[in-house]
Design a protein around this motif. Structure first.
Motif, PDB file in Angstrom:
ATOM      1  N   ARG A  18      40.319  36.617 -20.640  1.00  0.00           N
ATOM      2  CA  ARG A  18      38.951  36.351 -20.179  1.00  0.00           C
ATOM      3  C   ARG A  18      38.866  36.690 -18.702  1.00  0.00           C
ATOM      4  O   ARG A  18      39.857  36.621 -17.985  1.00  0.00           O
ATOM      5  N   ALA A  19      37.649  36.999 -18.308  1.00  0.00           N
ATOM      6  CA  ALA A  19      37.453  37.284 -16.900  1.00  0.00           C
ATOM      7  C   ALA A  19      37.692  36.027 -16.092  1.00  0.00           C
ATOM      8  O   ALA A  19      37.496  34.919 -16.576  1.00  0.00           O
ATOM      9  N   ARG A  69      37.781  45.368 -16.886  1.00  0.00           N
ATOM     10  CA  ARG A  69      37.182  45.036 -18.172  1.00  0.00           C
ATOM     11  C   ARG A  69      35.960  44.168 -18.042  1.00  0.00           C
ATOM     12  O   ARG A  69      35.337  43.794 -19.020  1.00  0.00           O
ATOM     13  N   THR A  70      35.619  43.758 -16.824  1.00  0.00           N
ATOM     14  CA  THR A  70      34.430  42.925 -16.703  1.00  0.00           C
ATOM     15  C   THR A  70      33.209  43.753 -16.340  1.00  0.00           C
ATOM     16  O   THR A  70      32.139  43.220 -16.135  1.00  0.00           O
ATOM     17  N   ARG A  83      31.208  39.882 -25.347  1.00  0.00           N
ATOM     18  CA  ARG A  83      30.821  38.873 -24.364  1.00  0.00           C
ATOM     19  C   ARG A  83      29.650  39.352 -23.530  1.00  0.00           C
ATOM     20  O   ARG A  83      28.875  38.571 -23.025  1.00  0.00           O
ATOM     21  N   LEU A 106      43.058  43.443 -21.877  1.00  0.00           N
ATOM     22  CA  LEU A 106      41.629  43.538 -22.172  1.00  0.00           C
ATOM     23  C   LEU A 106      41.102  42.247 -22.753  1.00  0.00           C
ATOM     24  O   LEU A 106      39.959  41.873 -22.515  1.00  0.00           O
ATOM     25  N   GLU A 135      34.586  33.577 -15.580  1.00  0.00           N
ATOM     26  CA  GLU A 135      33.565  33.508 -16.611  1.00  0.00           C
ATOM     27  C   GLU A 135      33.327  32.047 -17.015  1.00  0.00           C
ATOM     28  O   GLU A 135      34.201  31.213 -16.912  1.00  0.00           O
ATOM     29  N   GLN A 181      35.762  41.851 -25.661  1.00  0.00           N
ATOM     30  CA  GLN A 181      35.290  41.889 -24.285  1.00  0.00           C
ATOM     31  C   GLN A 181      33.861  42.410 -24.224  1.00  0.00           C
ATOM     32  O   GLN A 181      33.012  41.894 -23.501  1.00  0.00           O
ATOM     33  N   LEU A 210      33.916  49.508 -19.920  1.00  0.00           N
ATOM     34  CA  LEU A 210      34.045  49.024 -21.290  1.00  0.00           C
ATOM     35  C   LEU A 210      33.433  50.002 -22.262  1.00  0.00           C
ATOM     36  O   LEU A 210      34.022  50.357 -23.283  1.00  0.00           O
TER      37      LEU A 210
END
Lengths: 88, 477, 492, 196
Positions: free
Chosen positions: D161-162, B145-146, A73, D158, D165, A70, B151
């Motif tokens: 993927r978002a 988590r974005t 990215r 976790l 995205e 994560q 993070l």
């Protein structure tokens, strides 16, 4: 000995994958120590402990790697120094 | 497993079943509200089953767990704190777009881990409880988590926590090699001079390192500010309360079970306590972000705990426990207020965000003020009595150096606590744009009200709880 | 039960006024009503005071935290009666003085004001040391708000300085209290924070000394004795009028009260040992305060330093070790509360009118405000120690008693009175008399202000001309602990 | 026997040292695997054959493959292809495989000679482990299952993927699914191996 090496790895390498590997080495070393203890005392406790460590390492690594994915990215460098937006 | 053993660990079992139920619920259909209801129901059931377990206490479940009054008391605190976090988290998560349900699952698992810590009487259960807690926390800290900050916080916590676990394990292994047993009870008679003394000592130091990391005391505190700042507020509250509470319960039991706190450990803990109090408070002075400030102040608070731990004796244990309860109540309240201030999208963090709060949202500001005053240890709040007990414990153990440092550092602490309050009371004319206040849901309001009530009750009428704690501490031996 | 109400009424009043924040006028009336009720209650207590049989006139005792022997124990004797009377009197004056000064957040202001009063009353009444500490702290937080929100200039700095000084010393006292209780537990087998049982705790010489220093820290900062006084000028000058009145008139008295009530009886031995040191500190305070006052340009700062000077007298009186000086210290406390409170009120009134506290900006006010200036002169004279006014009696008795204890100290302290005339003259000449260089045209005392000033004048006159009721109150209604301690000192 | 023990230990230390000093993640990983193999040999020698097998399967097998997956995934992109060509050079594999061969030789040696070894040694059999695992440590096993569940859920959450995205990591999905599949299998294997 392995433990120390792992520690050195942890302290010197900034790459996150490497840190995780070093932790892995340290855990392995602890496991080895437990098995050695089990050998010394002739009891299975230490070996069972090693099993637990193995399981825990697996869980930890999976979460850790997911976290790194994560993170990757967003910051392709995967270097723990870039992860310092916050004042330390 | 006999029936009575099952009855004794009913709280743990119920919670474990709850986690599975939540998972199945998520698998069938994602529904935020239902998940919360299931989680809360599980927590509540578990809480009430404490009484069932109490009728069986003290019970030794295999060699791993010991369910005694002490463990049950801590479990009660942990469950209550966890429920509060769940209630507080609901509106916070409601405003977010991603999946919300796993949060509760992880929170429940972490609570189980923490409860196991409180009851563990064996290295294996201790280690597993700790890891259950940490692994859930890794994911919880980085839950949004974005976003970058969570993070980053999660990675930092992961790397440091994993290495601290390794330290801890290695220490446990060394102790095992030296003693050939992993049960705490059997370790008691071990003398320092016999063969393997050195390995034992090294192991002790390493274990203390691992525990110190979890408690975030100097010099193992580096992760604290980042994690406190980066993690979502409910998780921060969780880290500050449930996680530390469990580890703390264990620490007390461990010291107890290993005979009287052995000389070197006490010495190390004393040094750590002094360093934590001073460093935590001094670094907190420079912070402008409230979450970071609370992080540093938590380091200092852990130092206060350790004073009581080092003081030892029945009074010391009880004082430490009381302090912990007071601290949990207070810090939950403080984070609850921060949550209530934010509106999901923006988190309240800096002093500017609370500037003039008193005139914008008087009730909330009063609650927050009460919490801060309790942290600072002003009378009529839980924090004061906690500090009073710690002081009494320190004085009765004639640990004068610790007492003096405690006094000086809590005076330093006042400076920054007062700064927060001053900011709240300052004029809000400067910040013209009023933050659109989000309405507080029933859940958080209820929690905050209860916490404030608890704060005052603990601060004014500590008698019943103190009795319970004394009894539990006596049960510890 | 009445004692409980004395504390509760301000607390409830405070909450009421906080709730009626929307209507400022209501808050003021509530605050006034609360102080009036308590004032009347206290007067009733005075008049109805029974013939003394036990140590206390009135007493209230509940169990609170039995595990630690902590009790909710309030009691009143003559000493506390007089101080409670003073508290409500000045509290009423403070409410009246801030009637027009405070326009913002009125409800919260009066909330703080009343809670400070409650804390002070608690301090004067509590005879359980834990409870005492609790009230001791209760005074601080609202005071902090009072200075920090409604103050002037560097108010935050002043507030924080005030808070830290008092809190640090307070915690030292707490440590001493806890240790005392633990020693009691070790020797008697049970924890106790009760004043009377702690009186009989056996202490070794060294421990007693250390513990006394713990108490001393708290009281000396509050008093303030010489090296610990630096918070005072800042806090006094930046606080709003009501805050200054309460600080100077009441908070300082809690320090002196602590010395008389706790330090002397609990630690007679060390108190005797340290007496020369304390008296020296007192003398330094007297002289230093007076000279610093002379050098000030800020009216409120000047008055603040006079407090340092006057409290030096109190310190001398407390530690002189005889009944005369102790009585003098007591009278000095009361009259200083009134005279300095009045001076702060007048300084506040001037500030409200002129928007400055610079003495250089004033001058010739007599011509435009004869009544205010006259009142000012009156209180300055009282403060300087003019015969027939309250301060004179107190200072005279202190010096008389101190003369028996130590001649040198007395001579030096008398010098302090002379220095006091210097600053008295400075105020008179530069503020009220002289040419009106800045052409001030200002309104004179309003009716409300008359209501404040007149009773205070009367009070000072009463204390100056007929102090006997108060002396009786002190010597007869509460003779035992204090005089016993004092005599103990004398005997050795 | 003793010589074999120290020999294996030496290899373990050596390879670990190499592993943490490599610049390339994949190289390091290879050496790490050899190190784990060496540790497994050590286990075998000191009387824990069951653990040696587990170490091989889970640690050297599953976990390291997990690492490998992630390292590879992280390099997906423009420079991935040229990087990959360098990985596959034989030189990279030479060192680890040589050491691994040595280890295997040693293992065979030990296995052959152990029967005739004079030193009486307590070998903890899988049965013994199984008995104590489900006897006194039953609760711990339950805890481990919860632990793995936490790991699973955490990694799942976790790693997902978002929602909004871009699709630039299109190929990543399958690999990640494989990762979690591996985790689940691993968990399962853990449990089943207990039962053995």
């Amino acid at each position: 000995m392995l433990f120390t090496l792992g520690l050195i790895g942890l302290l010197t390498r900034r790459n996150l994958i490497f840190t995780l590997m070093s932790v892995e080495v340290m855990l392995n070393a602890s496991g080895l120590a437990f098995v050695a203890g089990s050998y010394q005392w002739g009891r299975p406790d230490g070996q069972i402990m090693f099993l637990f460590i193995l399981a825990m390492a697996a869980a930890e690594v999976s979460v850790g790697l997911a976290l790194f994915l994560q993170f990757h990215r967003r910051h392709p460098a995967l270097d723990s120094d870039t992860a310092s937006e916050m004042r330390g | 497993m006999t029936v009575s053993a099952i009855r004794a660990c009913l709280p743990l079992l119920i919670l474990a079943v709850t986690s599975v139920a939540v998972m199945i619920g998520i698998a069938i259909q994602r529904n935020h509200r239902a998940t919360v209801v299931i989680s809360l129901a599980g927590l509540a059931l578990s809480f009430f089953s404490l009484w069932t377990a109490y009728s069986e206490a003290p019970a030794q479940i295999t060699s791993l767990l010991v369910i005694d009054q002490y463990a049950l008391l801590y479990m009660g605190f942990l469950l209550a704190a966890s429920s509060a976090v769940v209630l507080l988290a609901f509106p916070y998560l409601e405003n977010r777009s991603e999946h919300k349900e796993e949060f509760y699952l992880l929170a429940i698992l972490a609570t189980v881990g923490s409860m196991v810590l409180a009851a563990s009487s064996h290295m294996a259960s201790f280690f597993l409880g700790l890891e259950l807690l940490s692994i859930s926390l890794y994911a919880l800290i980085s839950y949004p988590r974005t976003q970058d900050l969570p993070l980053e916080a999660g990675i930092k916590y992961l790397v440091l926590a994993a290495s601290s676990s390794a330290f801890l394990l290695f220490g446990l292994a060394l102790i095992y090699i030296a003693q050939g047993t992993m049960e705490f009870r059997r370790m008691a008679g071990f003398s320092m001079d016999s063969a393997g003394g050195f390995a034992y000592l090294a192991g002790l130091v390493l274990v203390v390192t691992g525990i110190g990391f979890k408690l975030a005391v100097v010099p193992f505190h580096l992760w604290t500010p980042d994690v406190y700042q980066g993690a979502p507020v409910p998780v921060t509250a969780f880290v500050a309360t449930v996680s530390k509470g469990g580890v703390f319960a264990f620490l007390l039991r461990w010291l107890r079970a290993g005979g009287a706190p052995s000389e070197p450990v006490t010495l190390i803990l004393g040094i750590i306590a002094i360093a934590s109090m001073l460093v935590g408070n001094l670094l907190a002075l420079r912070q402008t972000n409230i979450k970071r400030l609370l992080a540093y102040s938590s380091i200092a608070h852990m130092g206060y705990f350790l004073v009581a731990v080092v003081a030892g004796g029945a009074l010391g244990k009880a004082a430490a426990t009381y302090y912990l309860v007071a601290y949990i109540t207070t810090i939950l309240g403080a984070f609850g207020c921060l949550l209530a201030l934010g509106n999901g999208a923006v988190e309240t963090e800096t002093f500017d965000d609370v500037r003039g709060l008193l005139w914008r949202r008087p009730v909330l500001a009063s609650v927050f003020t009460a919490m801060i005053l309790s942290l600072a240890g002003i009378p009529l709040t839980a924090g004061f009595l906690g500090k009073f007990y710690v002081l009494a414990a320190g004085a009765s153990a004639t640990a004068w150096l610790l007492v003096v440092v405690l006094i000086i550092s809590s005076t330093i602490g006042l400076v920054y606590y007062l700064r927060i309050i001053v900011a709240m009371f300052a004029d809000s004319e400067g910040t013209a744009e009023e933050v659109k206040a989000s309405r507080l849901g029933i859940g958080p309001s209820l929690v905050l009200a209860l916490l404030t009530l608890g704060l005052v009750v603990l601060g004014v009428y500590p008698g019943p709880l103190w009795n319970g704690i004394r009894a539990a501490a006596a049960a510890l031996g | 039960m009445v004692l409980l109400w004395l504390v509760l009424v301000p607390l409830i009043g405070g909450i009421l006024s906080l709730l009626s924040d929307r209507r400022p006028q209501a808050c003021r009336w509530i605050a006034m009503a609360a102080t009036c009720i308590d004032l009347l209650l206290t007067v009733a207590l005075w008049i109805g005071a029974p013939v003394r049989q036990s140590r206390w006139l009135y007493e209230l005792d509940y169990n609170w935290i039995p595990q630690f022997g902590i009790r909710f124990h309030l009691a009143m004797d003559g000493l506390s009666l007089a101080l409670v009377l003073l508290t409500f009197f000045l509290g009423l004056m403070a409410v009246l003085a801030s009637w027009t000064e405070i326009q913002e957040r009125v409800g919260f202001f009066h909330f703080n004001l009343l809670w400070i009063l409650a804390g002070i009353i608690g301090v004067f009444l509590a005879v359980d040391l834990f409870l005492f500490y609790l009230f001791w702290e209760l005074m601080l937080v609202p005071m902090y708000f009072l200075i920090g929100i409604w103050g002037h200039g560097r108010k935050i700095y002043a507030a924080i300085k005030f808070f830290i000084f008092t809190q640090l010393s307070g915690l030292l006292m707490l440590a001493a209290i806890v240790t005392l209780a633990i020693i009691h537990q070790q020797s008697r087998g049970a924890y106790s924070f009760d004043y009377e049982s702690l009186l009989n705790t056996p202490l070794s010489q060294g421990t007693a000394r250390l513990l006394m220093l713990g108490f001393f820290a708290a009281f000396a900062v509050k008093l303030p004795a010489f090296p610990f006084h630096t918070w005072l000028p800042d806090a006094h000058s930046e606080a709003p009028t009501a805050g200054s009145v309460i600080l100077a008139g009441l908070l300082l008295k809690t320090g002196a009260y602590g010395f008389i009530r706790f330090v002397l009886p609990l630690f007679p031995g060390p108190a005797y040992e340290f007496a020369p040191l304390m008296m020296t500190l007192g003398v330094i305070g007297v002289l230093y305060g007076a000279f610093m006052a002379t050098a000030q340009h800020d009216l409120k700062r000047l008055v603040a330093y006079t407090s340092v000077s006057h409290m030096g007298f109190v310190l001398i009186g407390v530690f002189a070790g005889n009944q005369t000086a102790l009585t003098g210290a007591f009278l000095q406390m009361i009259s200083h509360g009134i005279s300095t409170g009045a001076l702060f009120i007048l300084a506040g009134a001037l500030q409200q009118r002129m928007h400055t506290r610079e003495i250089g900006q004033m001058g010739g006010l007599w011509s435009t405000m004869p009544a205010l200036s006259g009142a000012g002169m009156f209180f300055v004279m009282a403060s300087v120690g003019l015969p027939a006014l309250g301060d004179f009696v107190g200072e005279f008795l202190v010096l008389l008693g101190a003369y028996r204890a130590h001649v040198g100290v007395t001579v030096l302290a008398t010098l302090g009175i002379i220095a006091a005339t210097l600053y008295g003259l400075k105020i008179t000449r530069q503020v009220f008399q002289g040419p009106n260089r800045h052409n001030w045209r200002l309104p004179d005392l309003a009716a409300r202000e008359w209501v404040i000033v007149a009773p205070m004048m009367l009070g000072l006159l009463w204390l100056g001309l007929h102090p006997q009721p108060f002396i009786n109150m002190f010597q007869q209604l509460s003779e035992r602990p204090q005089s016993v301690a004092a005599l103990q000192i004398e005997r050795r | 026997m003793l010589i074999a023990f120290y020999f294996a230990a030496l290899i373990a230390v050596l390879t670990t040292a190499i592993a943490i000093t490599r610049r390339h993640a994949v190289h390091a990983l290879l050496y790490l695997i050899v190190s784990l193999l060496a540790v497994a040999v050590v286990f075998y020698i000191i009387g824990a054959p069951f653990l040696a097998a587990l170490e091989l399967i889970i640690d050297a097998g599953a976990i390291m493959v997990l690492f490998l997956f992630v390292i590879m995934m992280l390099n997906i992109g423009e420079r991935a292809t040229e990087v990959e060509t360098t990985w596959l050079k034989p030189a990279v594999w030479a060192g680890p495989s040589a050491l691994a061969t040595v280890l295997i030789a040693e293992l065979i040696l030990v296995a052959v000679t152990s029967g005739s070894s004079a030193a009486p040694m307590h070998v903890v059999t899988p049965k013994e482990i199984g008995v104590s695992l489900f006897g006194p440590y039953a609760i711990a096993v339950e805890l481990v299952s919860l632990l793995l569940m936490a790991g699973l859920v955490g990694a799942y959450h976790l790693g997902r993927r978002a929602v909004r995205e871009e699709e630039q990591f299109g190929t990543g999905t399958d690999a990640r699914r494989a990762v979690f599949g591996r985790d689940a299998v691993h968990a399962g294997s853990d449990r089943t191996s207990h039962a053995a």
